[in-house]
Design an enzyme around this catalytic site. Sequence first.
Site, PDB file in Angstrom:
ATOM      1  CB  SER A  11      -0.910   0.026   1.224  1.00 47.34           C
ATOM      2  OG  SER A  11      -1.549   1.285   1.329  1.00 47.34           O
ATOM      3  CG  HIS A  35      -4.079  -1.548  -1.551  1.00 45.66           C
ATOM      4  ND1 HIS A  35      -5.149  -2.310  -1.961  1.00 45.66           N
ATOM      5  CD2 HIS A  35      -4.543  -0.731  -0.582  1.00 45.66           C
ATOM      6  CE1 HIS A  35      -6.220  -1.988  -1.250  1.00 45.66           C
ATOM      7  NE2 HIS A  35      -5.879  -1.020  -0.413  1.00 45.66           N
ATOM      8  CG  ASP A  37      -5.274   2.584   0.842  1.00 48.14           C
ATOM      9  OD1 ASP A  37      -6.244   1.815   0.756  1.00 48.14           O
ATOM     10  OD2 ASP A  37      -4.187   2.239   1.338  1.00 48.14           O
ATOM     11  CG  MET A  39      -8.477   7.232   2.231  1.00 48.60           C
ATOM     12  SD  MET A  39      -7.791   7.162   3.901  1.00 48.60           S
ATOM     13  CE  MET A  39      -6.736   5.706   3.765  1.00 48.60           C
ATOM     14  CG  HIS A  68      -9.477   0.269  -0.526  1.00 49.46           C
ATOM     15  ND1 HIS A  68      -8.955   0.011   0.732  1.00 49.46           N
ATOM     16  CD2 HIS A  68     -10.826   0.305  -0.364  1.00 49.46           C
ATOM     17  CE1 HIS A  68      -9.942  -0.085   1.601  1.00 49.46           C
ATOM     18  NE2 HIS A  68     -11.082   0.083   0.966  1.00 49.46           N
ATOM     19  CG  MET A  70     -11.443   3.440   2.018  1.00 48.93           C
ATOM     20  SD  MET A  70     -10.052   3.325   3.161  1.00 48.93           S
ATOM     21  CE  MET A  70      -8.691   3.264   1.979  1.00 48.93           C
ATOM     22  CG  MET A 139     -11.956  -2.410   5.479  1.00 50.09           C
ATOM     23  SD  MET A 139     -10.453  -1.994   4.556  1.00 50.09           S
ATOM     24  CE  MET A 139      -9.498  -1.102   5.789  1.00 50.09           C
ATOM     25  N   GLY A 144      -9.611   4.069   6.990  1.00 50.82           N
ATOM     26  CA  GLY A 144      -9.352   5.491   7.096  1.00 50.82           C
ATOM     27  C   GLY A 144      -7.917   5.886   7.363  1.00 50.82           C
ATOM     28  N   GLY A 146      -3.685   4.381   7.948  1.00 51.06           N
ATOM     29  CA  GLY A 146      -2.700   3.310   7.999  1.00 51.06           C
ATOM     30  C   GLY A 146      -2.093   3.195   9.378  1.00 51.06           C
ATOM     31  N   GLY A 147      -1.370   2.108   9.594  1.00 48.25           N
ATOM     32  CA  GLY A 147      -0.637   1.930  10.837  1.00 48.25           C
ATOM     33  C   GLY A 147      -1.463   1.465  12.010  1.00 48.25           C
ATOM     34  CG  ASP A 177      -6.467  -2.584   3.446  1.00 50.43           C
ATOM     35  OD1 ASP A 177      -5.463  -2.328   4.137  1.00 50.43           O
ATOM     36  OD2 ASP A 177      -6.976  -1.752   2.662  1.00 50.43           O
ATOM     37  N   GLY A 178      -5.299  -4.111   6.535  1.00 49.93           N
ATOM     38  CA  GLY A 178      -5.240  -3.472   7.842  1.00 49.93           C
ATOM     39  C   GLY A 178      -4.392  -4.244   8.832  1.00 49.93           C
ATOM     40  N   GLY A 179      -3.224  -3.701   9.150  1.00 48.48           N
ATOM     41  CA  GLY A 179      -2.365  -4.343  10.138  1.00 48.48           C
ATOM     42  C   GLY A 179      -1.729  -5.629   9.668  1.00 48.48           C
ATOM     43  N   GLY A 199       1.136  -2.167   4.196  1.00 48.00           N
ATOM     44  CA  GLY A 199       1.685  -0.838   4.031  1.00 48.00           C
ATOM     45  C   GLY A 199       2.968  -0.652   4.811  1.00 48.00           C
TER      46      GLY A 199
END
Length: 226
Positions: A11, A35, A37, A39, A68, A70, A139, A144, A146-147, A177-179, A199
């Site tokens: 990402s 990827h 993102d 937003m 992606h 959002m 998700m 919304g 990253g990290g 997606d996420g962590g 990411g």
Amino acid sequence: MTVTPTIVAPSILAADFARLADEVRAVEGAADWLHVDVMDNHFVPNLTIGLPVVQSLRAATQLPFDVHLMIEDPRRWAPGYADAGAYNVTFHAEACDDPVALAKDLRSAGAKAGLAIDRDTPIEPYLELLPSFDTLLIMTIKAGFGGQRFIPQLLEKVRAARRHVAAGHLELRIEVDGGIAADTIEQAAAAGADAFVAGTAVYGADDPAEAVRRLRALAERAISGA
């Protein structure tokens, strides 16, 4: 394009935005997808990049773009990303009142169609729509930023989706997606995911390409049951 059984999609949300083209090239030859993102500070409380940046990056790399969205009103904006050369365009179920119609529009524009399910959204109402999609993005954080820390309880959605896909013999990527990092990707793979957005785990590493290869190896080990 050769599609591998396991997809790792770095990402660029975690990349250095002042050096985006260089950051993209740093994972070429290792990453399967890139990827992206998008937003809008409305659907999620963050603002990132939009169509002009994607168009510029498209000229800088051969990596397939996994966009992606959002954003609110994806029916207005999503086809533009397909026209810009995105391989896969994913929008959120929560932002669209007719996901199947938009999926048809994306496929007509030459892209794969993806449906995203946010942290607090039940997956069950959307399972019957999956034949209209190429990718289901689940998700494993709140969309919304990253990290964030991976939420293992959300893998129940992945398991439910994998059971549904298997029962219906569907051709569908299940993406998380996420962590996603070295200490979480095996859990996600064992639950049934086969595409992984990473990411910080990639762009926070000294060697982003090697980080991608390591993540893929971990995922494949979990999928094979080794």
